[in-house]
Structures are given as structure tokens and as C-alpha cells.
Motif scaffolding. Structure first.
Motif, PDB file in Angstrom:
ATOM      1  N   LYS A  17      82.860 -50.577 -70.613  1.00 58.71           N
ATOM      2  CA  LYS A  17      81.930 -49.279 -70.976  1.00 58.71           C
ATOM      3  C   LYS A  17      81.446 -47.935 -70.283  1.00 58.71           C
ATOM      4  CE  LYS A  17      77.553 -49.769 -73.459  1.00 58.71           C
ATOM      5  NZ  LYS A  17      76.085 -50.711 -73.536  1.00 58.71           N
ATOM      6  N   ALA A  18      81.080 -48.472 -68.978  1.00 60.00           N
ATOM      7  CA  ALA A  18      81.101 -47.138 -67.874  1.00 60.00           C
ATOM      8  C   ALA A  18      81.981 -46.108 -68.430  1.00 60.00           C
ATOM      9  CB  ALA A  18      80.798 -47.642 -66.742  1.00 60.00           C
ATOM     10  N   TYR A  19      83.533 -46.542 -68.575  1.00 63.70           N
ATOM     11  CA  TYR A  19      84.175 -45.630 -68.075  1.00 63.70           C
ATOM     12  C   TYR A  19      85.344 -45.951 -69.387  1.00 63.70           C
ATOM     13  CZ  TYR A  19      83.388 -45.692 -63.067  1.00 63.70           C
ATOM     14  OH  TYR A  19      83.417 -45.521 -61.819  1.00 63.70           O
ATOM     15  N   TYR A  20      84.426 -45.361 -70.487  1.00 64.63           N
ATOM     16  CA  TYR A  20      85.719 -45.618 -72.112  1.00 64.63           C
ATOM     17  C   TYR A  20      85.673 -44.439 -72.724  1.00 64.63           C
ATOM     18  CZ  TYR A  20      86.070 -46.791 -76.696  1.00 64.63           C
ATOM     19  OH  TYR A  20      86.967 -47.122 -77.889  1.00 64.63           O
ATOM     20  N   LYS A  21      84.964 -43.314 -71.104  1.00 62.10           N
ATOM     21  CA  LYS A  21      85.124 -41.975 -72.061  1.00 62.10           C
ATOM     22  C   LYS A  21      86.647 -41.608 -71.329  1.00 62.10           C
ATOM     23  CE  LYS A  21      82.181 -38.568 -71.887  1.00 62.10           C
ATOM     24  NZ  LYS A  21      81.158 -37.996 -71.612  1.00 62.10           N
ATOM     25  N   TRP A  22      87.155 -41.922 -70.596  1.00 61.76           N
ATOM     26  CA  TRP A  22      88.464 -42.112 -69.906  1.00 61.76           C
ATOM     27  C   TRP A  22      89.852 -43.156 -70.873  1.00 61.76           C
ATOM     28  CZ3 TRP A  22      83.860 -41.870 -67.615  1.00 61.76           C
ATOM     29  CH2 TRP A  22      83.422 -40.243 -66.577  1.00 61.76           C
ATOM     30  N   ASP A  23      88.974 -43.975 -70.265  1.00 66.89           N
ATOM     31  CA  ASP A  23      90.292 -45.712 -70.452  1.00 66.89           C
ATOM     32  C   ASP A  23      90.460 -46.001 -72.138  1.00 66.89           C
ATOM     33  OD1 ASP A  23      90.063 -45.663 -67.550  1.00 66.89           O
ATOM     34  OD2 ASP A  23      88.949 -47.519 -67.513  1.00 66.89           O
ATOM     35  N   GLY A  24      89.159 -45.289 -72.571  1.00 65.43           N
ATOM     36  CA  GLY A  24      88.975 -46.498 -74.264  1.00 65.43           C
ATOM     37  C   GLY A  24      88.854 -47.465 -74.069  1.00 65.43           C
ATOM     38  N   ASP A  25      88.928 -48.393 -74.942  1.00 61.56           N
ATOM     39  CA  ASP A  25      89.167 -49.406 -74.829  1.00 61.56           C
ATOM     40  C   ASP A  25      90.401 -50.492 -73.860  1.00 61.56           C
ATOM     41  OD1 ASP A  25      90.932 -49.399 -76.871  1.00 61.56           O
ATOM     42  OD2 ASP A  25      90.372 -51.029 -78.575  1.00 61.56           O
ATOM     43  N   GLU A  26      90.766 -49.651 -73.381  1.00 64.86           N
ATOM     44  CA  GLU A  26      91.894 -50.131 -72.609  1.00 64.86           C
ATOM     45  C   GLU A  26      91.892 -51.014 -71.524  1.00 64.86           C
ATOM     46  OE1 GLU A  26      96.110 -50.569 -72.161  1.00 64.86           O
ATOM     47  OE2 GLU A  26      96.445 -50.511 -74.117  1.00 64.86           O
ATOM     48  N   GLY A  27      90.324 -50.175 -70.990  1.00 67.89           N
ATOM     49  CA  GLY A  27      89.511 -50.911 -69.837  1.00 67.89           C
ATOM     50  C   GLY A  27      90.033 -51.243 -68.616  1.00 67.89           C
ATOM     51  N   ILE A  28      91.534 -50.158 -68.403  1.00 75.16           N
ATOM     52  CA  ILE A  28      91.651 -49.892 -67.328  1.00 75.16           C
ATOM     53  C   ILE A  28      91.005 -50.364 -66.159  1.00 75.16           C
ATOM     54  CG2 ILE A  28      94.427 -49.028 -65.257  1.00 75.16           C
ATOM     55  CD1 ILE A  28      95.392 -49.920 -67.939  1.00 75.16           C
ATOM     56  N   THR A  29      90.575 -49.400 -65.580  1.00 72.70           N
ATOM     57  CA  THR A  29      89.102 -48.754 -64.165  1.00 72.70           C
ATOM     58  C   THR A  29      89.204 -50.871 -64.080  1.00 72.70           C
ATOM     59  OG1 THR A  29      89.419 -46.780 -65.021  1.00 72.70           O
ATOM     60  CG2 THR A  29      87.093 -47.975 -62.765  1.00 72.70           C
ATOM     61  N   ALA A  30      88.659 -51.201 -65.154  1.00 71.87           N
ATOM     62  CA  ALA A  30      88.093 -52.866 -65.345  1.00 71.87           C
ATOM     63  C   ALA A  30      88.497 -53.553 -64.879  1.00 71.87           C
ATOM     64  CB  ALA A  30      87.363 -52.416 -66.654  1.00 71.87           C
ATOM     65  N   ILE A  31      90.330 -53.319 -65.594  1.00 69.71           N
ATOM     66  CA  ILE A  31      90.781 -54.404 -64.713  1.00 69.71           C
ATOM     67  C   ILE A  31      91.774 -54.298 -63.390  1.00 69.71           C
ATOM     68  CG2 ILE A  31      94.078 -55.677 -65.506  1.00 69.71           C
ATOM     69  CD1 ILE A  31      93.050 -54.803 -68.344  1.00 69.71           C
ATOM     70  N   ILE A  32      91.180 -53.289 -63.401  1.00 69.99           N
ATOM     71  CA  ILE A  32      91.170 -52.673 -61.038  1.00 69.99           C
ATOM     72  C   ILE A  32      90.293 -53.330 -60.264  1.00 69.99           C
ATOM     73  CG2 ILE A  32      91.597 -51.078 -59.847  1.00 69.99           C
ATOM     74  CD1 ILE A  32      93.574 -49.265 -62.228  1.00 69.99           C
ATOM     75  N   ALA A  33      89.253 -53.272 -61.200  1.00 70.35           N
ATOM     76  CA  ALA A  33      87.728 -54.276 -60.359  1.00 70.35           C
ATOM     77  C   ALA A  33      88.377 -55.000 -60.285  1.00 70.35           C
ATOM     78  CB  ALA A  33      86.853 -53.241 -60.855  1.00 70.35           C
ATOM     79  N   ILE A  34      88.808 -56.063 -61.432  1.00 67.04           N
ATOM     80  CA  ILE A  34      88.174 -57.701 -61.510  1.00 67.04           C
ATOM     81  C   ILE A  34      89.583 -57.619 -60.696  1.00 67.04           C
ATOM     82  CG2 ILE A  34      89.082 -59.251 -62.448  1.00 67.04           C
ATOM     83  CD1 ILE A  34      87.325 -57.715 -65.348  1.00 67.04           C
TER      84      ILE A  34
END
Length: 128
Positions: A17-34
């Protein structure tokens, strides 16, 4: 075990949700963080066990090997998390999209703390 899974799902949702503008709904940043968090937790546990038996000087000779293994674990977890979480943002948006502000703020602080604590543990065990 289910609560840990829910924690990582919520973590994915909030970071995406925080990086939605850059990642879209794929959430690559979130996947890397997890994946980073999971790798650090595994590493912290292993380092804690090793430090019970070995001094810091004895563990230094294995640092390069350990970092290579850590990178491998990170890549494997990244792939597994990518398969598990990609395109799940809408599902989690329905689940957590209507949180009240107080609960959202408290959980946000807990997410930040949960991302920082494993790094602090790693630094602590690296210095003693």
C-alpha cells in the motif's frame, strides 16, 4: 503458525500500500522486505545458537561462507514469497482496508519495529 502467516500477509499489504504508486499490485518491494525479514530472523536464530558455543573471533573466519548462505536463503525465500504473495493486494485490501485509524497506527508502528529489531540483534551479536 497461522498468526505468523497473518503477520506476513499484513506486512505485505501495508508495504504494498505504501509503495503502490511504484510497484502496483505486484508488491515487489513488500516481497523483498518480507524475504529480508525472514532471512534476518533465521540468521539471528542461528547466530544466537552459534554464539553460545563460539567466541566472536572464532566465528569471523566463517563470515564469508555465512554471507553466501544468507544470500542463497534470501533468494529462495524471495522466490517462494513471490509465488505466495504476488497479486494478493486486492484480497488483503478487502480484509484490512477498513481498519480504524488507531489500530492502523499501532500496527504500523509494530511493523516498523519488527523490521528494525532483527537488524539490531544482528549488529549486537556481531559486536560482542
Amino acid at each position: 503458525m497461522k498468526k505468523i502467516s497473518i503477520f506476513f500477509e499484513y506486512l505485505y499489504y501495508r508495504i504494498t500500500k505504501a509503495y503502490y504508486k511504484w510497484d502496483g499490485d505486484e508488491g515487489i518491494t513488500a516481497i523483498i522486505a518480507i524475504s529480508m525479514l525472514q532471512t534476518l530472523l533465521i540468521g539471528d536464530f542461528i547466530i544466537f545458537i552459534i554464539r553460545l558455543f563460539l567466541d566472536r573471533g572464532e566465528t569471523l573466519e566463517y563470515a564469508k561462507i555465512a554471507s553466501g548462505i544468507g544470500a542463497g536463503v534470501f533468494l529462495i525465500l524471495g522466490f517462494v514469497n513471490f509465488l505466495k504473495y504476488r497479486k494478493k493486494f486486492d484480497e488483503y485490501q478487502l480484509k484490512w482496508g477498513n481498519e480504524n485509524k488507531i489500530k492502523k497506527r499501532i500496527r504500523g508502528v509494530l511493523i516498523v519495529v519488527s523490521l528494525i529489531i532483527p537488524w539490531l540483534i544482528l549488529v549486537y551479536f556481531g559486536r560482542i
